[in-house]
Design a protein around this motif. Structure first.
Motif, mmCIF file in Angstrom:
data_model
loop_
_atom_site.group_PDB
_atom_site.id
_atom_site.type_symbol
_atom_site.label_atom_id
_atom_site.label_comp_id
_atom_site.label_asym_id
_atom_site.label_seq_id
_atom_site.Cartn_x
_atom_site.Cartn_y
_atom_site.Cartn_z
ATOM 1 N N PHE A 175 2.581 -67.499 91.555
ATOM 2 C CA PHE A 175 3.235 -66.203 91.347
ATOM 3 C C PHE A 175 4.562 -66.383 90.617
ATOM 4 O O PHE A 175 4.880 -65.627 89.687
ATOM 5 C CB PHE A 175 3.456 -65.532 92.710
ATOM 6 C CG PHE A 175 4.124 -64.192 92.644
ATOM 7 C CD1 PHE A 175 3.388 -63.045 92.436
ATOM 8 C CD2 PHE A 175 5.502 -64.076 92.807
ATOM 9 C CE1 PHE A 175 4.010 -61.801 92.386
ATOM 10 C CE2 PHE A 175 6.127 -62.848 92.758
ATOM 11 C CZ PHE A 175 5.373 -61.698 92.548
ATOM 12 N N LEU A 176 5.325 -67.391 91.007
ATOM 13 C CA LEU A 176 6.597 -67.658 90.356
ATOM 14 C C LEU A 176 6.394 -68.096 88.908
ATOM 15 O O LEU A 176 7.165 -67.714 88.027
ATOM 16 C CB LEU A 176 7.362 -68.736 91.134
ATOM 17 C CG LEU A 176 8.875 -68.534 91.264
ATOM 18 C CD1 LEU A 176 9.150 -67.367 92.197
ATOM 19 C CD2 LEU A 176 9.554 -69.785 91.815
ATOM 20 N N CYS A 177 5.373 -68.898 88.656
ATOM 21 C CA CYS A 177 5.100 -69.372 87.286
ATOM 22 C C CYS A 177 4.858 -68.198 86.340
ATOM 23 O O CYS A 177 5.336 -68.205 85.191
ATOM 24 C CB CYS A 177 3.890 -70.300 87.282
ATOM 25 S SG CYS A 177 4.173 -71.920 88.024
ATOM 26 N N HIS A 178 4.138 -67.197 86.819
ATOM 27 C CA HIS A 178 3.844 -66.036 85.975
ATOM 28 C C HIS A 178 5.129 -65.346 85.520
ATOM 29 O O HIS A 178 5.280 -65.014 84.330
ATOM 30 C CB HIS A 178 2.958 -65.064 86.748
ATOM 31 C CG HIS A 178 2.741 -63.760 86.055
ATOM 32 N ND1 HIS A 178 1.888 -63.611 84.979
ATOM 33 C CD2 HIS A 178 3.288 -62.525 86.264
ATOM 34 C CE1 HIS A 178 1.909 -62.360 84.547
ATOM 35 N NE2 HIS A 178 2.747 -61.673 85.322
ATOM 36 N N TYR A 179 6.063 -65.157 86.419
ATOM 37 C CA TYR A 179 7.282 -64.435 86.068
ATOM 38 C C TYR A 179 8.284 -65.320 85.325
ATOM 39 O O TYR A 179 9.140 -64.805 84.602
ATOM 40 C CB TYR A 179 7.908 -63.824 87.318
ATOM 41 C CG TYR A 179 7.156 -62.598 87.777
ATOM 42 C CD1 TYR A 179 7.379 -61.355 87.190
ATOM 43 C CD2 TYR A 179 6.188 -62.681 88.770
ATOM 44 C CE1 TYR A 179 6.676 -60.236 87.583
ATOM 45 C CE2 TYR A 179 5.480 -61.559 89.175
ATOM 46 C CZ TYR A 179 5.730 -60.349 88.573
ATOM 47 O OH TYR A 179 5.022 -59.222 88.956
ATOM 48 N N ILE A 180 8.199 -66.630 85.493
ATOM 49 C CA ILE A 180 9.042 -67.525 84.682
ATOM 50 C C ILE A 180 8.644 -67.416 83.218
ATOM 51 O O ILE A 180 9.496 -67.272 82.329
ATOM 52 C CB ILE A 180 8.916 -68.971 85.184
ATOM 53 C CG1 ILE A 180 9.553 -69.124 86.561
ATOM 54 C CG2 ILE A 180 9.577 -69.939 84.207
ATOM 55 C CD1 ILE A 180 9.325 -70.489 87.191
ATOM 56 N N VAL A 181 7.345 -67.482 82.949
ATOM 57 C CA VAL A 181 6.857 -67.364 81.570
ATOM 58 C C VAL A 181 7.147 -65.970 81.020
ATOM 59 O O VAL A 181 7.511 -65.807 79.849
ATOM 60 C CB VAL A 181 5.355 -67.691 81.516
ATOM 61 C CG1 VAL A 181 4.803 -67.483 80.114
ATOM 62 C CG2 VAL A 181 5.106 -69.121 81.970
ATOM 63 N N HIS A 182 6.995 -64.949 81.864
ATOM 64 C CA HIS A 182 7.292 -63.577 81.435
ATOM 65 C C HIS A 182 8.763 -63.442 81.035
ATOM 66 O O HIS A 182 9.077 -62.811 80.012
ATOM 67 C CB HIS A 182 6.959 -62.606 82.565
ATOM 68 C CG HIS A 182 7.220 -61.166 82.228
ATOM 69 N ND1 HIS A 182 6.404 -60.432 81.395
ATOM 70 C CD2 HIS A 182 8.228 -60.326 82.610
ATOM 71 C CE1 HIS A 182 6.885 -59.203 81.265
ATOM 72 N NE2 HIS A 182 7.993 -59.111 81.998
ATOM 73 N N ALA A 183 9.659 -64.013 81.818
ATOM 74 C CA ALA A 183 11.088 -63.964 81.487
ATOM 75 C C ALA A 183 11.380 -64.732 80.201
ATOM 76 O O ALA A 183 12.236 -64.320 79.401
ATOM 77 C CB ALA A 183 11.911 -64.534 82.643
ATOM 78 N N MET A 184 10.679 -65.833 79.968
ATOM 79 C CA MET A 184 10.907 -66.624 78.761
ATOM 80 C C MET A 184 10.545 -65.825 77.506
ATOM 81 O O MET A 184 11.319 -65.789 76.538
ATOM 82 C CB MET A 184 10.085 -67.906 78.822
ATOM 83 C CG MET A 184 10.259 -68.817 77.617
ATOM 84 S SD MET A 184 9.082 -70.188 77.600
ATOM 85 C CE MET A 184 7.560 -69.293 77.272
ATOM 86 N N TRP A 185 9.396 -65.169 77.496
ATOM 87 C CA TRP A 185 8.996 -64.419 76.308
ATOM 88 C C TRP A 185 9.899 -63.209 76.079
ATOM 89 O O TRP A 185 10.186 -62.856 74.925
ATOM 90 C CB TRP A 185 7.541 -63.981 76.436
ATOM 91 C CG TRP A 185 6.563 -65.102 76.358
ATOM 92 C CD1 TRP A 185 5.596 -65.412 77.262
ATOM 93 C CD2 TRP A 185 6.462 -66.084 75.325
ATOM 94 N NE1 TRP A 185 4.900 -66.518 76.866
ATOM 95 C CE2 TRP A 185 5.405 -66.952 75.674
ATOM 96 C CE3 TRP A 185 7.153 -66.320 74.143
ATOM 97 C CZ2 TRP A 185 5.019 -68.034 74.881
ATOM 98 C CZ3 TRP A 185 6.788 -67.398 73.355
ATOM 99 C CH2 TRP A 185 5.730 -68.237 73.722
ATOM 100 N N GLY A 186 10.356 -62.593 77.159
ATOM 101 C CA GLY A 186 11.309 -61.501 76.977
ATOM 102 C C GLY A 186 12.615 -61.974 76.366
ATOM 103 O O GLY A 186 13.198 -61.296 75.507
ATOM 104 N N ASP A 187 13.074 -63.152 76.775
ATOM 105 C CA ASP A 187 14.304 -63.718 76.216
ATOM 106 C C ASP A 187 14.124 -64.090 74.757
ATOM 107 O O ASP A 187 15.007 -63.853 73.921
ATOM 108 C CB ASP A 187 14.717 -64.932 77.036
ATOM 109 C CG ASP A 187 16.083 -65.462 76.630
ATOM 110 O OD1 ASP A 187 16.893 -64.689 76.077
ATOM 111 O OD2 ASP A 187 16.349 -66.654 76.865
ATOM 112 N N VAL A 188 12.981 -64.681 74.406
ATOM 113 C CA VAL A 188 12.725 -65.068 73.016
ATOM 114 C C VAL A 188 12.700 -63.841 72.111
ATOM 115 O O VAL A 188 13.280 -63.834 71.014
ATOM 116 C CB VAL A 188 11.399 -65.852 72.915
ATOM 117 C CG1 VAL A 188 11.014 -66.071 71.460
ATOM 118 C CG2 VAL A 188 11.512 -67.188 73.629
ATOM 119 N N GLU A 189 12.043 -62.790 72.560
ATOM 120 C CA GLU A 189 11.987 -61.575 71.743
ATOM 121 C C GLU A 189 13.369 -60.958 71.578
ATOM 122 O O GLU A 189 13.727 -60.487 70.486
ATOM 123 C CB GLU A 189 11.020 -60.574 72.378
ATOM 124 C CG GLU A 189 10.802 -59.335 71.541
ATOM 125 C CD GLU A 189 9.749 -58.427 72.128
ATOM 126 O OE1 GLU A 189 9.376 -57.436 71.466
ATOM 127 O OE2 GLU A 189 9.300 -58.702 73.265
#
Length: 282
Positions: free
Chosen positions: A153-167
């Motif tokens: 569950f944590l992995c999903h939101y870590i990756v989600h936060a990363m793509w939001g930051d990149v964009e």
């Protein structure tokens, strides 16, 4: 045409059946050789030996503990998961979402990018920043996958936060929507390819890990072996350190400390300071 008498034919058939039965008994008594013994036909010689699988557990930097037994799940939980509904977790989801965002923040704000760019001869660009960031995000994902459902569950939101930051960073840099979409698509493909390469490298010897870093972090443009050696040592000691962190603390706080890129005694593990948290997940 000459024909055998009936008795002679019967004796030959019985003799052939007896030889097949004896041969079958001999084969049953022979030990099973497995994949290490090449198959040979009678009267031929095998010139090439079969390839054996080589594993070296001393080089593994992930936890060398027996695989944990799968946690017992009720029938209703399995039914909900099969229907696509979220399964119940051990900790509060809101707390873990905050912990995931904080863990990604640790991957960005606690890394000395200037030192990475200088020592690894990387250009100071958005792509270089992303390559260094995804390396540390991958190390966090490896650690959190050891924590079962909550870790995934944590992995999903870590990756989600990363793509939001990149964009968001690409928007600040003034990249138009068309090129931003193409850039995000390329980064996504490279990210998942890098995850597979790093996973193989961390479970293999240093040569495989160095090849993964050369392909993904250096983009096949590293001409200094010392740089690859430095990064291999960095990943090994970092994984060893992050494996020593308490899983419950990581799930509830997301606090991750990183060891320096260059240090005198890379084999030592620093004493881990356990973070503090309250009921609000702060």
């Amino acid at each position: 045409m000459y024909r055998w008498p009936l008795q002679v034919a019967a004796r030959s058939v019985a003799r052939a059946a007896g030889s097949r039965t004896a041969r079958a008994k001999v084969l049953d008594q022979e030990p099973f050789l497995g994949a290490s013994a090449p198959l040979q036909r009678p009267g031929t010689s095998c010139l090439t030996q079969s390839r054996t699988l080589y594993t070296n557990t001393q080089l593994l930097s992930v936890k060398e503990t027996p695989q944990q037994a799968q946690e017992e799940v009720g029938a209703f939980t399995r039914l909900f998961e099969a229907m696509g509904f979220p399964s119940p977790l051990k900790y509060n989801k809101w707390k873990m979402k905050i912990a995931a965002l904080r863990m990604y923040t640790c991957c960005v704000e606690r890394i000395n990018y200037d030192e990475f760019f200088e020592r690894c001869s990387l250009a100071d660009t958005l792509n270089s920043w992303f390559l260094v960031t995804q390396l540390h995000v991958w190390m966090c994902l490896v650690r959190m996958r050891q924590e079962g459902r909550e870790g995934r569950f944590l992995c999903h939101y870590i990756v989600h936060a990363m793509w939001g930051d990149v964009e968001q960073r690409s928007k600040i840099m003034g990249i138009d929507a068309f090129h931003r979409k193409e850039t995000m698509k390329t980064m996504t493909e490279n990210f998942y390819a890098a995850m597979l390469g790093y996973d193989e490298g961390i479970l293999s010897d240093d040569r495989v890990l160095a090849a993964a870093l050369w392909r993904n972090l250096f983009c096949c443009q590293c001409e200094e072996p010392q740089q690859l050696e430095l990064l291999v040592e960095y990943v090994r000691k970092q994984m060893q350190f992050i494996d020593s962190l308490n899983g419950e603390d990581l799930l509830l706080t997301g606090e991750v400390q990183w060891r320096p890129l260059v240090e005198e005694n890379a084999q030592s593990i620093l004493k881990v300071v356990r973070p503090t948290y309250n009921d609000a997940g702060l």
